[in-house]
Scaffold this motif. Structure first.
Motif, PDB file in Angstrom:
ATOM      1  N   VAL A 108       0.838  -1.204   0.000  1.00  0.00           N
ATOM      2  CA  VAL A 108       0.000   0.000   0.000  1.00  0.00           C
ATOM      3  C   VAL A 108       0.868   1.246   0.000  1.00  0.00           C
ATOM      4  O   VAL A 108       0.667   2.173  -0.796  1.00  0.00           O
ATOM      5  CB  VAL A 108      -0.948   0.002   1.223  1.00  0.00           C
ATOM      6  N   ASN A 109       1.850   1.292   0.903  1.00  0.00           N
ATOM      7  CA  ASN A 109       2.745   2.447   0.973  1.00  0.00           C
ATOM      8  C   ASN A 109       3.483   2.646  -0.343  1.00  0.00           C
ATOM      9  O   ASN A 109       3.613   3.765  -0.829  1.00  0.00           O
ATOM     10  CB  ASN A 109       3.751   2.267   2.115  1.00  0.00           C
ATOM     11  N   THR A 110       3.946   1.551  -0.942  1.00  0.00           N
ATOM     12  CA  THR A 110       4.699   1.635  -2.199  1.00  0.00           C
ATOM     13  C   THR A 110       3.814   2.136  -3.338  1.00  0.00           C
ATOM     14  O   THR A 110       4.242   2.990  -4.129  1.00  0.00           O
ATOM     15  CB  THR A 110       5.312   0.267  -2.549  1.00  0.00           C
ATOM     16  N   LEU A 111       2.590   1.614  -3.432  1.00  0.00           N
ATOM     17  CA  LEU A 111       1.680   2.077  -4.490  1.00  0.00           C
ATOM     18  C   LEU A 111       1.403   3.573  -4.360  1.00  0.00           C
ATOM     19  O   LEU A 111       1.403   4.304  -5.358  1.00  0.00           O
ATOM     20  CB  LEU A 111       0.368   1.301  -4.444  1.00  0.00           C
ATOM     21  N   LEU A 112       1.163   4.022  -3.141  1.00  0.00           N
ATOM     22  CA  LEU A 112       0.899   5.459  -2.939  1.00  0.00           C
ATOM     23  C   LEU A 112       2.146   6.291  -3.253  1.00  0.00           C
ATOM     24  O   LEU A 112       2.066   7.320  -3.919  1.00  0.00           O
ATOM     25  CB  LEU A 112       0.414   5.714  -1.522  1.00  0.00           C
ATOM     26  N   GLN A 113       3.288   5.834  -2.784  1.00  0.00           N
ATOM     27  CA  GLN A 113       4.536   6.563  -3.029  1.00  0.00           C
ATOM     28  C   GLN A 113       4.851   6.618  -4.517  1.00  0.00           C
ATOM     29  O   GLN A 113       5.148   7.681  -5.068  1.00  0.00           O
ATOM     30  CB  GLN A 113       5.673   5.880  -2.267  1.00  0.00           C
ATOM     31  N   ASP A 114       4.779   5.459  -5.189  1.00  0.00           N
ATOM     32  CA  ASP A 114       5.113   5.404  -6.610  1.00  0.00           C
ATOM     33  C   ASP A 114       4.094   6.152  -7.468  1.00  0.00           C
ATOM     34  O   ASP A 114       4.410   6.596  -8.570  1.00  0.00           O
ATOM     35  CB  ASP A 114       5.221   3.959  -7.087  1.00  0.00           C
ATOM     36  N   GLY A 115       2.873   6.302  -6.961  1.00  0.00           N
ATOM     37  CA  GLY A 115       1.844   7.052  -7.666  1.00  0.00           C
ATOM     38  C   GLY A 115       1.964   8.555  -7.466  1.00  0.00           C
ATOM     39  O   GLY A 115       1.122   9.315  -7.942  1.00  0.00           O
ATOM     40  N   GLY A 116       3.009   8.981  -6.740  1.00  0.00           N
ATOM     41  CA  GLY A 116       3.223  10.410  -6.511  1.00  0.00           C
ATOM     42  C   GLY A 116       2.508  10.947  -5.278  1.00  0.00           C
ATOM     43  O   GLY A 116       2.462  12.156  -5.058  1.00  0.00           O
ATOM     44  N   PHE A 117       1.970  10.046  -4.440  1.00  0.00           N
ATOM     45  CA  PHE A 117       1.223  10.485  -3.270  1.00  0.00           C
ATOM     46  C   PHE A 117       1.983  10.230  -1.969  1.00  0.00           C
ATOM     47  O   PHE A 117       1.390  10.185  -0.891  1.00  0.00           O
ATOM     48  CB  PHE A 117      -0.154   9.810  -3.232  1.00  0.00           C
TER      49      PHE A 117
END
Length: 195
Positions: A108-117
């Motif tokens: 979850v953290n990685t998806l948000l981080q990689d999505g620019g969030f």
């Protein structure tokens, strides 16, 4: 960091290190040996919600990723909002599979981080309980600091913390996790999903 930053007391922000989350399963063994607390199988991620199609798509991707096992008996992920307007994602795994829970939270953290969030990420927490005393405890990962701290609410005590237990956990896990040194950053997470 330049000379002016040093003179004015500014510090370079710590770069988030999500791989720190992978240290939690081994730290949980130390925690259980030192205090008796065991994993509950619950963990959550807190982030500031953002309006827009891009963020909605990331949330949908997170839901699809974590709900992929619901056909095989897995429990769907839950989203909720707290009284401050922050969004919480609650993930569940069997209590004896802490590694799977950590993988979910990391994803979850990685998806948000990689999505620019990444700037919207606040913290992640992994819940523990004392099987004998009924007390709860969370190991809270501060995304922007790359550190952990213990949060131990007093059972039935309203918004009171068990500071002695928190300091005991800090001492026990100092070699296992990167523990936040600044106690002023040990923010309470009252009513956090999973706790």
């Amino acid at each position: 960091m330049g000379l002016l930053d040093t003179i004015l007391g500014r510090s370079k922000p710590v770069r988030p290190d999500l791989d720190q989350l992978f240290a939690v399963p081994s730290a949980a063994l130390t925690l259980q040996a030192a205090t008796g607390f065991v994993p509950t199988g619950l963990g959550s991620v807190c982030f500031a919600g953002v309006e827009g199609a891009g963020f909605a798509r990331i949330q949908q991707d997170v839901r699809e990723l974590l709900d992929a096992d619901t056909g095989r008996g897995g429990i769907p992920v839950e989203f909720s909002r707290d009284s401050y307007g922050y969004t919480w994602l609650l993930a569940r795994q069997p209590p004896d599979d802490l590694a799977a829970l950590v993988n979910d939270l990391h994803a979850v953290n990685t998806l948000l981080q990689d999505g620019g969030f990444g700037p919207q990420l606040l913290c992640s927490l992994i819940a523990f309980r004392d099987p004998e005393g009924g007390r709860s405890l969370a190991l809270v990962y501060l995304y922007k600091r790359g550190t952990f701290y213990p949060f131990a609410p007093v059972p039935g005590g309203g918004e009171k913390r068990d500071n002695q237990l928190e300091l005991q956990v800090r001492a026990a896990l100092g070699d296992d996790l990167r523990v936040e040194k600044d106690l002023g950053r040990w923010f309470p997470v009252w009513g956090a999903p999973g706790l």
